[in-house]
Design a protein around this motif. Structure first.
Motif, PDB file in Angstrom:
ATOM      1  N   ASP A  64      40.217  52.068  39.658  1.00 38.46           N
ATOM      2  CA  ASP A  64      39.680  52.182  38.510  1.00 38.46           C
ATOM      3  C   ASP A  64      39.817  50.984  37.460  1.00 38.46           C
ATOM      4  OD1 ASP A  64      38.044  53.562  36.157  1.00 38.46           O
ATOM      5  OD2 ASP A  64      39.999  53.542  35.267  1.00 38.46           O
ATOM      6  N   HIS A  65      41.246  50.447  37.413  1.00 37.96           N
ATOM      7  CA  HIS A  65      41.509  49.340  36.711  1.00 37.96           C
ATOM      8  C   HIS A  65      41.052  48.063  37.552  1.00 37.96           C
ATOM      9  CE1 HIS A  65      45.368  51.277  35.049  1.00 37.96           C
ATOM     10  NE2 HIS A  65      44.210  51.791  34.385  1.00 37.96           N
ATOM     11  N   PRO A 127      31.007  38.196  46.344  1.00 46.90           N
ATOM     12  CA  PRO A 127      32.413  38.062  46.884  1.00 46.90           C
ATOM     13  C   PRO A 127      33.420  37.813  45.558  1.00 46.90           C
ATOM     14  CG  PRO A 127      31.048  36.848  48.495  1.00 46.90           C
ATOM     15  CD  PRO A 127      30.112  37.330  47.295  1.00 46.90           C
ATOM     16  N   VAL A 128      34.401  38.229  45.521  1.00 45.31           N
ATOM     17  CA  VAL A 128      35.338  38.080  44.658  1.00 45.31           C
ATOM     18  C   VAL A 128      36.700  37.621  45.420  1.00 45.31           C
ATOM     19  CG1 VAL A 128      36.907  38.876  42.651  1.00 45.31           C
ATOM     20  CG2 VAL A 128      34.501  39.809  42.781  1.00 45.31           C
ATOM     21  N   ARG A 129      37.258  36.329  44.988  1.00 43.33           N
ATOM     22  CA  ARG A 129      38.207  35.607  45.626  1.00 43.33           C
ATOM     23  C   ARG A 129      39.472  35.245  44.589  1.00 43.33           C
ATOM     24  NH1 ARG A 129      35.167  30.932  48.812  1.00 43.33           N
ATOM     25  NH2 ARG A 129      33.180  31.979  48.124  1.00 43.33           N
ATOM     26  N   ALA A 130      40.642  35.627  44.969  1.00 42.49           N
ATOM     27  CA  ALA A 130      41.863  34.989  44.204  1.00 42.49           C
ATOM     28  C   ALA A 130      42.682  34.006  44.954  1.00 42.49           C
ATOM     29  CB  ALA A 130      42.632  36.326  43.897  1.00 42.49           C
ATOM     30  N   TYR A 131      42.945  33.179  44.412  1.00 44.86           N
ATOM     31  CA  TYR A 131      43.812  31.808  45.071  1.00 44.86           C
ATOM     32  C   TYR A 131      44.547  31.048  43.997  1.00 44.86           C
ATOM     33  CZ  TYR A 131      39.534  29.607  43.674  1.00 44.86           C
ATOM     34  OH  TYR A 131      38.509  29.201  43.091  1.00 44.86           O
ATOM     35  N   PHE A 132      45.753  30.459  44.374  1.00 47.98           N
ATOM     36  CA  PHE A 132      46.640  29.652  43.608  1.00 47.98           C
ATOM     37  C   PHE A 132      46.040  28.025  43.727  1.00 47.98           C
ATOM     38  CE2 PHE A 132      49.069  33.402  43.979  1.00 47.98           C
ATOM     39  CZ  PHE A 132      49.400  33.673  42.915  1.00 47.98           C
ATOM     40  N   THR A 153      48.658  28.143  39.076  1.00 44.40           N
ATOM     41  CA  THR A 153      47.890  28.834  38.430  1.00 44.40           C
ATOM     42  C   THR A 153      47.051  29.702  39.379  1.00 44.40           C
ATOM     43  OG1 THR A 153      47.474  27.385  36.573  1.00 44.40           O
ATOM     44  CG2 THR A 153      45.679  28.948  36.808  1.00 44.40           C
ATOM     45  N   ARG A 154      46.964  31.072  39.100  1.00 45.09           N
ATOM     46  CA  ARG A 154      45.918  31.877  39.945  1.00 45.09           C
ATOM     47  C   ARG A 154      44.730  31.914  39.402  1.00 45.09           C
ATOM     48  NH1 ARG A 154      45.003  37.835  40.137  1.00 45.09           N
ATOM     49  NH2 ARG A 154      44.661  38.554  42.418  1.00 45.09           N
ATOM     50  N   ILE A 155      43.646  31.749  40.196  1.00 46.85           N
ATOM     51  CA  ILE A 155      42.352  31.831  39.826  1.00 46.85           C
ATOM     52  C   ILE A 155      41.539  33.014  40.705  1.00 46.85           C
ATOM     53  CG2 ILE A 155      40.110  30.586  39.948  1.00 46.85           C
ATOM     54  CD1 ILE A 155      42.159  28.881  38.432  1.00 46.85           C
ATOM     55  N   VAL A 156      40.742  33.808  39.704  1.00 42.13           N
ATOM     56  CA  VAL A 156      39.917  34.688  39.829  1.00 42.13           C
ATOM     57  C   VAL A 156      38.563  34.013  40.117  1.00 42.13           C
ATOM     58  CG1 VAL A 156      39.187  37.033  39.810  1.00 42.13           C
ATOM     59  CG2 VAL A 156      41.427  36.504  39.646  1.00 42.13           C
ATOM     60  N   HIS A 170      41.622  42.958  40.965  1.00 41.30           N
ATOM     61  CA  HIS A 170      40.206  42.831  41.010  1.00 41.30           C
ATOM     62  C   HIS A 170      39.700  43.413  42.438  1.00 41.30           C
ATOM     63  CE1 HIS A 170      41.607  39.744  38.120  1.00 41.30           C
ATOM     64  NE2 HIS A 170      40.655  39.988  37.621  1.00 41.30           N
ATOM     65  N   VAL A 171      38.596  43.751  42.472  1.00 42.58           N
ATOM     66  CA  VAL A 171      37.959  44.315  43.572  1.00 42.58           C
ATOM     67  C   VAL A 171      37.657  43.090  44.487  1.00 42.58           C
ATOM     68  CG1 VAL A 171      37.310  46.593  42.705  1.00 42.58           C
ATOM     69  CG2 VAL A 171      35.621  44.585  42.503  1.00 42.58           C
ATOM     70  N   ARG A 172      37.165  43.357  45.638  1.00 49.18           N
ATOM     71  CA  ARG A 172      36.884  42.141  46.686  1.00 49.18           C
ATOM     72  C   ARG A 172      35.407  41.636  46.463  1.00 49.18           C
ATOM     73  NH1 ARG A 172      39.689  44.093  52.255  1.00 49.18           N
ATOM     74  NH2 ARG A 172      41.846  43.636  51.447  1.00 49.18           N
ATOM     75  N   CYS A 173      34.387  42.637  45.965  1.00 51.53           N
ATOM     76  CA  CYS A 173      33.213  42.162  45.696  1.00 51.53           C
ATOM     77  C   CYS A 173      32.622  43.125  44.687  1.00 51.53           C
ATOM     78  CB  CYS A 173      32.436  42.197  47.064  1.00 51.53           C
ATOM     79  SG  CYS A 173      32.361  44.032  47.545  1.00 51.53           S
TER      80      CYS A 173
END
Length: 174
Positions: A64-65, A127-132, A153-156, A170-173
């Motif tokens: 949910d979050h 798509p949702v991506r997270a990376y530094f 810095t972590r980027i979403v 966050h969700v993946r997409c």
């Protein structure tokens, strides 16, 4: 209660407008998780036993979050594009999510158009991506907001939609 620190954890500590995960640690309920410096503390009503503890998050709450936080990124970006309105703050609660914008008024037509665009983006399954990234790479990015802490810095990134520094879940997409 007790505060327990581990060498690693799957629990998200409260921060950035997102509440902490709940669940169990060694079979004991986790009632809060917070960060002090680099250390994550798990607040428990009693001390669990054993040198190795199995942690289990409340997945329904976490999902949910994740969905709501990803939605906030979409909404904040669409408000910026359509109204030039920056997001001032964000709070994800059990019953209500609030996003404060630096705009005095929103017309019904603006709200309706923003809602329609957000719904369209969600339905596109983006798509949702997270990376530094390293500090020297931050100025090269077209971020919606500037980072507030950290050496890396972590980027979403919601591909083609939003690019923001963020430590949340966050969700993946979309």
């Amino acid at each position: 209660g007790w505060e327990v620190a581990l060498d690693r954890t799957c629990f998200y500590p409260a921060g950035g407008g997102q509440p902490a995960d709940c669940g169990t640690l060694g079979g004991v309920p986790v009632i809060d998780v917070h960060e002090e410096g680099e250390q994550v503390w798990h607040v428990l009503p009693e001390l669990p036993t054993g040198a190795t503890l199995h942690g289990e998050i409340d997945w329904t709450r976490r999902l949910d979050h994740m969905q709501q936080h990803t939605g906030q990124h979409i909404l904040s970006q669409v408000c910026l594009e359509r109204l030039g309105a920056q997001t001032i703050s964000f709070h994800l609660g059990a019953e209500v999510v609030t996003i404060d914008l630096d705009v005095a008024n929103l017309s019904f037509d603006s709200v309706e158009a923003i809602e329609g665009e957000c719904n369209r983006l969600v339905m596109e399954d983006i798509p949702v991506r997270a990376y530094f990234v390293a500090p020297e790479d931050v100025p090269k990015l077209n971020l919606r907001k500037l980072p507030t802490k950290g050496e890396r810095t972590r980027i979403v990134e919601i591909v083609g939609v939003d690019l923001s520094p963020c430590g949340g879940t966050h969700v993946r997409c979309t």
